[in-house]
Design a protein around this motif. Structure first.
Motif, PDB file in Angstrom:
ATOM      1  N   ALA A  14       0.832  -1.205   0.000  1.00  0.00           N
ATOM      2  CA  ALA A  14       0.000   0.000   0.000  1.00  0.00           C
ATOM      3  C   ALA A  14       0.869   1.259   0.000  1.00  0.00           C
ATOM      4  O   ALA A  14       0.609   2.206  -0.763  1.00  0.00           O
ATOM      5  CB  ALA A  14      -0.929   0.002   1.220  1.00  0.00           C
ATOM      6  N   PHE A  15       1.904   1.281   0.826  1.00  0.00           N
ATOM      7  CA  PHE A  15       2.814   2.426   0.882  1.00  0.00           C
ATOM      8  C   PHE A  15       3.519   2.607  -0.458  1.00  0.00           C
ATOM      9  O   PHE A  15       3.697   3.732  -0.933  1.00  0.00           O
ATOM     10  CB  PHE A  15       3.823   2.224   2.017  1.00  0.00           C
ATOM     11  N   HIS A  16       3.889   1.495  -1.094  1.00  0.00           N
ATOM     12  CA  HIS A  16       4.564   1.543  -2.392  1.00  0.00           C
ATOM     13  C   HIS A  16       3.648   2.186  -3.446  1.00  0.00           C
ATOM     14  O   HIS A  16       4.095   3.055  -4.203  1.00  0.00           O
ATOM     15  CB  HIS A  16       4.959   0.132  -2.817  1.00  0.00           C
ATOM     16  N   VAL A  17       2.400   1.779  -3.476  1.00  0.00           N
ATOM     17  CA  VAL A  17       1.455   2.343  -4.450  1.00  0.00           C
ATOM     18  C   VAL A  17       1.294   3.850  -4.224  1.00  0.00           C
ATOM     19  O   VAL A  17       1.312   4.634  -5.177  1.00  0.00           O
ATOM     20  CB  VAL A  17       0.095   1.616  -4.396  1.00  0.00           C
ATOM     21  N   MET A  18       1.162   4.264  -2.967  1.00  0.00           N
ATOM     22  CA  MET A  18       1.019   5.700  -2.674  1.00  0.00           C
ATOM     23  C   MET A  18       2.276   6.476  -3.075  1.00  0.00           C
ATOM     24  O   MET A  18       2.183   7.575  -3.639  1.00  0.00           O
ATOM     25  CB  MET A  18       0.711   5.910  -1.193  1.00  0.00           C
ATOM     26  N   ALA A  19       3.438   5.908  -2.803  1.00  0.00           N
ATOM     27  CA  ALA A  19       4.692   6.582  -3.154  1.00  0.00           C
ATOM     28  C   ALA A  19       4.843   6.686  -4.669  1.00  0.00           C
ATOM     29  O   ALA A  19       5.260   7.728  -5.190  1.00  0.00           O
ATOM     30  CB  ALA A  19       5.877   5.823  -2.542  1.00  0.00           C
ATOM     31  N   VAL A  20       4.489   5.625  -5.379  1.00  0.00           N
ATOM     32  CA  VAL A  20       4.586   5.637  -6.844  1.00  0.00           C
ATOM     33  C   VAL A  20       3.654   6.696  -7.433  1.00  0.00           C
ATOM     34  O   VAL A  20       4.039   7.430  -8.348  1.00  0.00           O
ATOM     35  CB  VAL A  20       4.282   4.240  -7.434  1.00  0.00           C
ATOM     36  N   MET A  62       8.947  15.092  -5.205  1.00  0.00           N
ATOM     37  CA  MET A  62       9.521  14.054  -6.049  1.00  0.00           C
ATOM     38  C   MET A  62      10.654  13.282  -5.375  1.00  0.00           C
ATOM     39  O   MET A  62      10.663  12.042  -5.438  1.00  0.00           O
ATOM     40  CB  MET A  62       9.998  14.661  -7.370  1.00  0.00           C
ATOM     41  N   ASN A  63      11.610  13.979  -4.773  1.00  0.00           N
ATOM     42  CA  ASN A  63      12.727  13.263  -4.140  1.00  0.00           C
ATOM     43  C   ASN A  63      12.253  12.334  -3.023  1.00  0.00           C
ATOM     44  O   ASN A  63      12.617  11.146  -3.015  1.00  0.00           O
ATOM     45  CB  ASN A  63      13.788  14.241  -3.636  1.00  0.00           C
ATOM     46  N   PRO A  64      11.442  12.822  -2.059  1.00  0.00           N
ATOM     47  CA  PRO A  64      10.965  11.894  -1.023  1.00  0.00           C
ATOM     48  C   PRO A  64      10.123  10.743  -1.592  1.00  0.00           C
ATOM     49  O   PRO A  64      10.229   9.609  -1.127  1.00  0.00           O
ATOM     50  CB  PRO A  64      10.121  12.777  -0.104  1.00  0.00           C
ATOM     51  N   ALA A  65       9.305  11.032  -2.608  1.00  0.00           N
ATOM     52  CA  ALA A  65       8.469   9.979  -3.198  1.00  0.00           C
ATOM     53  C   ALA A  65       9.324   8.929  -3.903  1.00  0.00           C
ATOM     54  O   ALA A  65       9.030   7.734  -3.824  1.00  0.00           O
ATOM     55  CB  ALA A  65       7.459  10.584  -4.160  1.00  0.00           C
ATOM     56  N   MET A  66      10.379   9.362  -4.588  1.00  0.00           N
ATOM     57  CA  MET A  66      11.262   8.399  -5.249  1.00  0.00           C
ATOM     58  C   MET A  66      11.950   7.513  -4.214  1.00  0.00           C
ATOM     59  O   MET A  66      12.008   6.289  -4.373  1.00  0.00           O
ATOM     60  CB  MET A  66      12.321   9.113  -6.095  1.00  0.00           C
ATOM     61  N   ILE A  67      12.439   8.110  -3.146  1.00  0.00           N
ATOM     62  CA  ILE A  67      13.110   7.338  -2.093  1.00  0.00           C
ATOM     63  C   ILE A  67      12.132   6.358  -1.446  1.00  0.00           C
ATOM     64  O   ILE A  67      12.452   5.177  -1.249  1.00  0.00           O
ATOM     65  CB  ILE A  67      13.737   8.283  -1.050  1.00  0.00           C
ATOM     66  N   ALA A  68      10.922   6.819  -1.152  1.00  0.00           N
ATOM     67  CA  ALA A  68       9.905   5.944  -0.558  1.00  0.00           C
ATOM     68  C   ALA A  68       9.527   4.815  -1.519  1.00  0.00           C
ATOM     69  O   ALA A  68       9.322   3.669  -1.092  1.00  0.00           O
ATOM     70  CB  ALA A  68       8.671   6.754  -0.180  1.00  0.00           C
ATOM     71  N   THR A  69       9.457   5.116  -2.804  1.00  0.00           N
ATOM     72  CA  THR A  69       9.152   4.097  -3.809  1.00  0.00           C
ATOM     73  C   THR A  69      10.226   3.031  -3.822  1.00  0.00           C
ATOM     74  O   THR A  69       9.934   1.829  -3.828  1.00  0.00           O
ATOM     75  CB  THR A  69       9.015   4.739  -5.207  1.00  0.00           C
TER      76      THR A  69
END
Length: 147
Positions: A14-20, A62-69
């Protein structure tokens, strides 16, 4: 360690989908800002607005989302029994994710080029804006169809 990943798998997914979703939103929008910056950013005020918008989008979203992804994606990949590496799909997905990461870095570099007043023509940014769409198609087909 790997057994714990099985327990948290639904949450990691779920976290991966939100980050993507967050990362993709930025990857779609930042090149569009570059188009506007390149085509209309000659006057001081519009250029200042684009610079602030580009910086905040890249640094705060973008940077935090890429790292979380990446972190959540690696957690999914390391979960036992999830990925069959003998199939083609994990490799095509991995190649597309690396391509997406390259595009992110290209965008960060282009922001610096635009700051220096040496950006590409707006048409180039329009064309590059299609790259994340093509990579997304490859990722989704890989994961859903599992060819």
């Amino acid at each position: 360690m790997l057994d714990e990943l099985s327990v948290i798998y639904p949450y990691a997914k779920a976290f991966h989908v939100m980050a993507v979703i967050s990362w993709m939103a930025g990857l779609f929008y930042l090149p569009r800002l570059f188009v506007y910056h390149a085509e209309r950013g000659q006057a001081p005020e519009p250029a200042d607005s684009f610079i602030i918008m580009e910086q905040k989008l890249l640094r705060l979203i973008m940077n935090p989302a890429m790292i979380a992804t990446w972190i959540s994606g690696l957690a999914l990949v390391l979960t036992p029994g999830i990925v069959d590496w003998s199939m083609v799909w994990p490799w095509t997905k991995a190649a597309c994710v690396l391509g997406m990461t390259w595009f992110h870095m290209w965008c960060a570099g282009q922001r610096r080029v635009l700051l220096a007043g040496q950006g590409q023509p707006g048409r180039r940014y329009r064309m590059m804006n299609e790259v994340p769409t093509l990579l997304m198609v490859g990722i989704v087909l890989s994961v859903i169809v599992k060819f």
